[in-house]
Design an enzyme around this catalytic site. Structure first.
Site, PDB file in Angstrom:
ATOM      1  N   GLU A 153      -1.383   0.052   1.769  1.00 53.08           N
ATOM      2  CA  GLU A 153      -0.152   0.297   0.509  1.00 53.08           C
ATOM      3  C   GLU A 153      -0.017   1.892   0.703  1.00 53.08           C
ATOM      4  O   GLU A 153      -1.428   2.767   0.969  1.00 53.08           O
ATOM      5  CB  GLU A 153      -0.704  -0.270  -0.443  1.00 53.08           C
ATOM      6  CG  GLU A 153      -0.387   0.330  -2.145  1.00 53.08           C
ATOM      7  CD  GLU A 153      -0.658   0.211  -3.148  1.00 53.08           C
ATOM      8  OE1 GLU A 153      -1.776  -1.352  -2.955  1.00 53.08           O
ATOM      9  OE2 GLU A 153      -0.812  -0.069  -4.155  1.00 53.08           O
ATOM     10  N   ASP A 185      -5.822   0.426   0.823  1.00 50.70           N
ATOM     11  CA  ASP A 185      -5.285   1.243  -0.248  1.00 50.70           C
ATOM     12  C   ASP A 185      -5.168   2.609   0.201  1.00 50.70           C
ATOM     13  O   ASP A 185      -6.098   3.107   0.904  1.00 50.70           O
ATOM     14  CB  ASP A 185      -5.797   0.917  -0.999  1.00 50.70           C
ATOM     15  CG  ASP A 185      -5.594  -0.171  -2.143  1.00 50.70           C
ATOM     16  OD1 ASP A 185      -4.214   0.039  -2.360  1.00 50.70           O
ATOM     17  OD2 ASP A 185      -5.499  -0.925  -1.971  1.00 50.70           O
ATOM     18  N   GLU A 238      -6.387  -5.515   4.171  1.00 54.58           N
ATOM     19  CA  GLU A 238      -5.509  -4.795   3.376  1.00 54.58           C
ATOM     20  C   GLU A 238      -6.338  -3.637   2.845  1.00 54.58           C
ATOM     21  O   GLU A 238      -7.858  -3.536   3.070  1.00 54.58           O
ATOM     22  CB  GLU A 238      -5.147  -5.043   2.157  1.00 54.58           C
ATOM     23  CG  GLU A 238      -4.170  -4.809   0.845  1.00 54.58           C
ATOM     24  CD  GLU A 238      -4.941  -3.931   0.181  1.00 54.58           C
ATOM     25  OE1 GLU A 238      -5.764  -4.273  -0.562  1.00 54.58           O
ATOM     26  OE2 GLU A 238      -4.177  -3.413  -0.940  1.00 54.58           O
ATOM     27  N   GLN A 262       3.486  -2.073   2.084  1.00 51.64           N
ATOM     28  CA  GLN A 262       3.436  -2.353   0.781  1.00 51.64           C
ATOM     29  C   GLN A 262       3.438  -1.078  -0.025  1.00 51.64           C
ATOM     30  O   GLN A 262       2.405  -0.479   0.682  1.00 51.64           O
ATOM     31  CB  GLN A 262       2.245  -3.344   0.299  1.00 51.64           C
ATOM     32  CG  GLN A 262       1.065  -2.984   0.487  1.00 51.64           C
ATOM     33  CD  GLN A 262      -0.217  -3.214  -0.065  1.00 51.64           C
ATOM     34  OE1 GLN A 262       0.070  -4.423  -1.234  1.00 51.64           O
ATOM     35  NE2 GLN A 262      -0.904  -3.773   0.270  1.00 51.64           N
ATOM     36  N   HIS A 264      -9.214   2.446  -2.407  1.00 50.42           N
ATOM     37  CA  HIS A 264      -8.307   2.038  -4.110  1.00 50.42           C
ATOM     38  C   HIS A 264      -7.528   3.303  -5.117  1.00 50.42           C
ATOM     39  O   HIS A 264      -6.743   3.900  -4.824  1.00 50.42           O
ATOM     40  CB  HIS A 264      -8.716   1.064  -4.015  1.00 50.42           C
ATOM     41  CG  HIS A 264      -8.334   0.723  -5.606  1.00 50.42           C
ATOM     42  ND1 HIS A 264      -7.858   1.116  -7.252  1.00 50.42           N
ATOM     43  CD2 HIS A 264      -6.361  -0.258  -5.492  1.00 50.42           C
ATOM     44  CE1 HIS A 264      -6.605   0.030  -7.462  1.00 50.42           C
ATOM     45  NE2 HIS A 264      -6.062  -0.553  -6.838  1.00 50.42           N
ATOM     46  N   HIS A 286      -8.268  -8.994   0.542  1.00 50.22           N
ATOM     47  CA  HIS A 286      -7.517  -7.556  -0.284  1.00 50.22           C
ATOM     48  C   HIS A 286      -9.279  -6.305  -0.058  1.00 50.22           C
ATOM     49  O   HIS A 286      -9.967  -7.114  -0.339  1.00 50.22           O
ATOM     50  CB  HIS A 286      -7.811  -7.897  -1.619  1.00 50.22           C
ATOM     51  CG  HIS A 286      -7.533  -7.574  -3.080  1.00 50.22           C
ATOM     52  ND1 HIS A 286      -8.264  -7.556  -3.238  1.00 50.22           N
ATOM     53  CD2 HIS A 286      -6.411  -6.409  -2.864  1.00 50.22           C
ATOM     54  CE1 HIS A 286      -7.894  -6.188  -4.760  1.00 50.22           C
ATOM     55  NE2 HIS A 286      -6.735  -6.129  -3.586  1.00 50.22           N
ATOM     56  N   ARG A 287      -8.283  -5.604   0.067  1.00 49.12           N
ATOM     57  CA  ARG A 287      -9.262  -4.226  -0.079  1.00 49.12           C
ATOM     58  C   ARG A 287     -10.377  -3.819   1.176  1.00 49.12           C
ATOM     59  O   ARG A 287     -11.315  -4.319   1.219  1.00 49.12           O
ATOM     60  CB  ARG A 287      -9.994  -4.016  -1.420  1.00 49.12           C
ATOM     61  CG  ARG A 287      -9.372  -3.305  -2.179  1.00 49.12           C
ATOM     62  CD  ARG A 287      -9.510  -3.164  -3.931  1.00 49.12           C
ATOM     63  NE  ARG A 287      -8.881  -3.100  -4.754  1.00 49.12           N
ATOM     64  CZ  ARG A 287      -9.299  -2.527  -5.705  1.00 49.12           C
ATOM     65  NH1 ARG A 287     -10.557  -2.663  -6.293  1.00 49.12           N
ATOM     66  NH2 ARG A 287      -8.431  -2.918  -6.706  1.00 49.12           N
TER      67      ARG A 287
END
Ligand code: G3P
Ligand code: CA
Length: 359
Positions: free
Chosen positions: A226, A161, A159, A256, A174, A131-132
């Site tokens: 994302e 963003d 991941e 996503q 993010h 995540h991130r």
């Protein structure tokens, strides 16, 4: 080796009737419709097989299991396999038995009562998504160093963003503003890429552009990206797909988004890219499964809002479930979430999560 594989296939074939239902006694848990699951039953292999006992693994209908390689560990012999679906090759996964089941019937109503909530129910190797980039105290989130650490630790995906700069460059960040993660202030969209490069992340690194990330890691990892709409418009997708194609990463990305429009735009640009619809709040319980199936391979719900029946419902519809957490509740929720049989988790605690899921 070939002989052993054949024996496994035969032995397991004997356990399947023509409808593909699993025989073998009440102790054999029924598989749900999509993910690969271990059952709780030990099966004795035929004499001559090199595997004395193993476990049945039921694969989704229509997926052909293809054996690639094996490795021996103190816990037994494990086989690396691939399976194929309409959208192309998926990840190699470790399973205990190599076989092909072409006619496994989907269980319309998985018998939850018989599926024990033990480690056995964890989908085989759920995807572990950093995540991130694996936000941690060693490196700023969404930084090249954080991504490098996640890649070195063999996260299945890193991941990212996305945000769009004033000069239409995609960067990894993010928040809408640079306030929380850099020494600057203001909206990302008010800065050009060059101006953003003058800022520093909390550990002194620079904000990476998506292209820098692709150029650095290329095909050594997979990317879980994302997208968001900007001012209600789908403006990231064309540039994103341009870079994905330029670096040949079509098979190594999942895209996503909370925005169906964004995902549909991606699909219109490349129908083969895997897409996940993110869900939070009421969209978790109100998700329109039939609509999602038209364009996505699955959903990415907020873990706090799901239970086993939600995961089963998605699996019955042949949709994957990749759950995400808040940094503050991941530790509390992750074990339970894995027990639901999710197909992937976004984690801030990469090493701990990897230990939890023995490969
Ligand atoms: O994208 C899934 C997960 O990352 C959602 O959390 O960090 O984007 O707010 P976040
Ligand atoms: Ca995200």
């Amino acid at each position: 080796m070939k002989k052993a594989v054949v024996c496994c296939i035969i032995a397991i074939s004997l356990l399947l009737n023509t409808d593909g239902n699993v025989f073998g006694g009440a102790e054999i848990a029924k598989a749900s419709s999509i993910s690969t699951y271990k059952t709780t039953a030990n099966i004795n292999m035929r004499k001559g097989a090199s595997i004395k006992s193993s476990r049945i693994l039921v694969v989704p209908k229509g997926k052909k299991v293809i054996y690639i390689s094996k490795k021996r560990t103190k816990n037994g012999t494990w086989y690396k396999m691939k399976y194929k679906n309409k959208k192309g090759w998926l990840n190699g996964q470790y399973i205990k038995v190599v076989k092909t089941i072409k006619s496994v019937k989907h269980e319309n109503t998985p018998n939850a009562a018989k599926v024990k909530t033990t480690k056995e129910n964890i989908a085989i190797h759920p995807l572990i998504i950093a995540h991130r980039g694996g936000a941690n105290h060693l490196a700023s989130e969404h930084s090249l160093l954080a991504y490098k650490q996640a890649v070195d630790k063999k996260a299945d995906y890193i991941e990212i963003d996305l945000r769009l700069t004033k000069d239409n460059q995609l960067i990894a960040m993010h928040d809408e503003t640079v306030d929380r993660t850099t020494n600057g202030t203001g909206k990302v969209s008010d800065y050009t890429l060059q101006q953003l490069k003058q800022l520093s992340l909390s550990d002194g690194q620079k904000i990476p552009s998506l292209e820098e990330i692709f150029a650095r890691f290329r095909k050594t990892t997979k990317y879980y990206i994302e997208t968001r709409k900007v001012d209600g418009k789908t403006v990231m997708e064309d540039e994103l797909l341009k870079l994905v194609h330029q670096y040949g990463l079509e098979k190594q990305v999942i895209i996503q988004s909370y925005s169906q429009d964004s995902l549909k735009r991606v699909k219109s640009l490349d129908p083969n890219i895997s897409l996940i619809l993110l869900l939070v709040g009421d969209t978790v319980k109100n998700v329109n499964i039939n609509a999602v199936k038209q364009y996505a391979i699955g959903v990415g719900p907020y873990a706090q809002l799901i239970d086993k029946s939600f995961v089963d419902r998605m699996h019955q519809a042949n949709l994957k479930v990749h759950a995400w957490f808040d940094h503050s509740n991941e530790k509390e929720l992750i074990h339970k979430t894995l027990q639901y049989g999710v197909d992937g988790v976004f984690t801030d605690y990469l090493a701990d999560t990897q230990k939890m899921i023995k490969k």
